[in-house]
Write an enzyme that holds these catalytic residues in place. Structure first.
Site, PDB file in Angstrom:
ATOM      1  N   VAL A  70      -1.216   1.403   7.458  1.00 24.92           N
ATOM      2  CA  VAL A  70      -1.496   2.845   7.440  1.00 24.92           C
ATOM      3  C   VAL A  70      -2.500   3.200   6.336  1.00 24.92           C
ATOM      4  O   VAL A  70      -3.086   4.287   6.348  1.00 24.92           O
ATOM      5  CB  VAL A  70      -0.160   3.632   7.280  1.00 24.92           C
ATOM      6  CG1 VAL A  70       0.384   3.513   5.857  1.00 24.92           C
ATOM      7  CG2 VAL A  70      -0.301   5.086   7.703  1.00 24.92           C
ATOM      8  N   TYR A 124       8.098   4.355  -5.805  1.00 19.75           N
ATOM      9  CA  TYR A 124       8.570   4.978  -4.563  1.00 19.75           C
ATOM     10  C   TYR A 124       8.657   6.492  -4.735  1.00 19.75           C
ATOM     11  O   TYR A 124       8.085   7.252  -3.951  1.00 19.75           O
ATOM     12  CB  TYR A 124       9.926   4.397  -4.189  1.00 19.75           C
ATOM     13  CG  TYR A 124      10.421   4.856  -2.845  1.00 19.75           C
ATOM     14  CD1 TYR A 124       9.772   4.465  -1.679  1.00 19.75           C
ATOM     15  CD2 TYR A 124      11.529   5.690  -2.729  1.00 19.75           C
ATOM     16  CE1 TYR A 124      10.215   4.890  -0.428  1.00 19.75           C
ATOM     17  CE2 TYR A 124      11.976   6.113  -1.490  1.00 19.75           C
ATOM     18  CZ  TYR A 124      11.322   5.716  -0.339  1.00 19.75           C
ATOM     19  OH  TYR A 124      11.759   6.146   0.886  1.00 19.75           O
TER      20      TYR A 124
END
Ligand code: UDP
Length: 347
Positions: free
Chosen positions: A89, A176
């Site tokens: 992506v 994250y």
């Protein structure tokens, strides 16, 4: 990429890398909407793919297989309306789709801490690529999988979307947490500046069939340990809390978000039932009828002490109400793990 995925799940159709309408390419006319699922081979992505196919969409699944597994797409591979693209992506996207769901990112602490650079860049650059896609000829709706981790170790409980969070920017979870926060920022700006249709969904701990055995998450760890009769590893004193949502309930929420006329600001999705990790361990040991003992291990750095979604917004806008309670969901997950472990043993 080391895998030969055609052989692995024979019959997977590879999507053309050229831009084009898959419905037309397949000679199906314009009736079916085309949906791109980034992170399609992952736990959540693959469940979403199955649901979209069941509802009659043309589905393009993108995955770099860093943490995803094509085995998760075994059902989808048998459907002529599914097309797999092996890709990242973070690279320019060459897909025509009316709706894009973005689940691409390693999501368990073990995985994202193994390659923090990949975790951070996948979130932020992935968001950038989706924006480029939506600003090009392909004006699509973007539904982005964000996370309760944007709240960090929360000082407000339960967490409403209006809470800005308590996140360490330089800790072991930051790649994250901050990556997801950065992606939310970028996508929100794309909505404000260019008027893109962006929908942010903050996912709270979700579990269910197909979770990876080795993702280090608490549900998968406990179930595998209990089924194998090994000690169940409880971090800290097990007093920290989480709210666990069964995967089908979460996917239902995503489908409803995709059908909303519009969505302003982020929306929490999760099951507000809150349990200590010690309680979870007891449920798993009991439901597996395991003789496993509890083994205490040190609490990881920056481990949030409590987490529970305030789902008032989701209830109001999409009438979201999780249906599967923890013990029901654990039983289904345990059955699935038992079956997969037996398959692995006999392979
Ligand atoms: N945890 C645990 N034993 C394990 C794995 C995790 O006690 O084998 C704890 C972990 O410290 C955390 C909670 O379970 O407090 C949830 O961990 P997970 O990695 O599943 O999700 P997250 O921390 O990202 O919510």
């Amino acid at each position: 990429m080391s895998r030969n995925f055609t052989a692995l799940i024979g019959g997977v159709r590879f999507a053309s890398r050229r831009e084009g309408d898959y419905s037309r390419a397949m000679g199906l006319g314009a009736a079916r909407q085309t949906v791109l699922v980034a992170g399609a081979a992952g736990f959540l992505g693959s469940h979403l793919v199955d649901r979209l196919l069941a509802e009659g969409y043309e589905v393009v699944g993108l995955d770099n297989l860093m943490t995803g597994d094509l085995v998760n797409l075994a059902n989808a591979a048998r459907d002529p309306h599914f097309h797999f693209q092996a890709g990242d992506v973070r690279d320019p996207l060459h897909v025509y789709a009316q709706i894009v769901f973005n689940f691409a990112c390693p999501a368990s602490p073990v995985h994202y801490q193994h390659d923090p650079y990949a975790a951070f860049t996948t979130s932020v650059m992935g968001a950038q690529r989706l924006i480029e896609l939506a600003r090009g000829r392909n004006s699509c709706r973007i539904i982005h999988a964000s996370t309760s981790e944007v709240y960090g170790d929360p000082t407000v409980h339960p967490q409403p979307e209006t809470y800005w969070g308590n996140v360490n920017p330089v800790g072991e979870r930051s790649c994250y947490d901050e990556g997801k926060r950065g992606a939310e920022t970028l996508l929100s700006d794309a909505g404000r500046v260019w008027g893109l249709d962006v929908r942010l969904v903050r996912i709270f701990n979700t579990y269910g069939p197909r979770m990876a055995f080795n993702d280090g998450r608490v549900v998968s760890n406990f179930i595998v340990q209990a089924l194998e009769g090994r000690p169940v590893t409880l971090f800290g004193e097990g007093k920290q809390t989480r709210s666990f949502c069964f995967v089908d309930d979460l996917i239902e929420g995503f489908m409803r978000v995709s059908r909303l006329e519009k969505l302003d600001g982020p929306m929490n999705l999760g099951n507000p039932g809150e349990f200590t990790i010690a309680e979870l361990a007891n449920h798993v040991v009991e439901l597996t009828k395991s003789g496993s003992k509890i083994e205490y291990r040190p609490l990881p750095a920056d481990d949030p002490k409590q987490r529970r979604p305030d789902i008032t917004k989701a209830q109001r806008l999409i009438h979201f109400q999780p249906k599967i309670d923890l013990r029901q969901g654990l039983q289904r997950t345990i059955d699935n793990f038992r079956e997969r472990l037996a398959q692995r043993a006999s392979a």
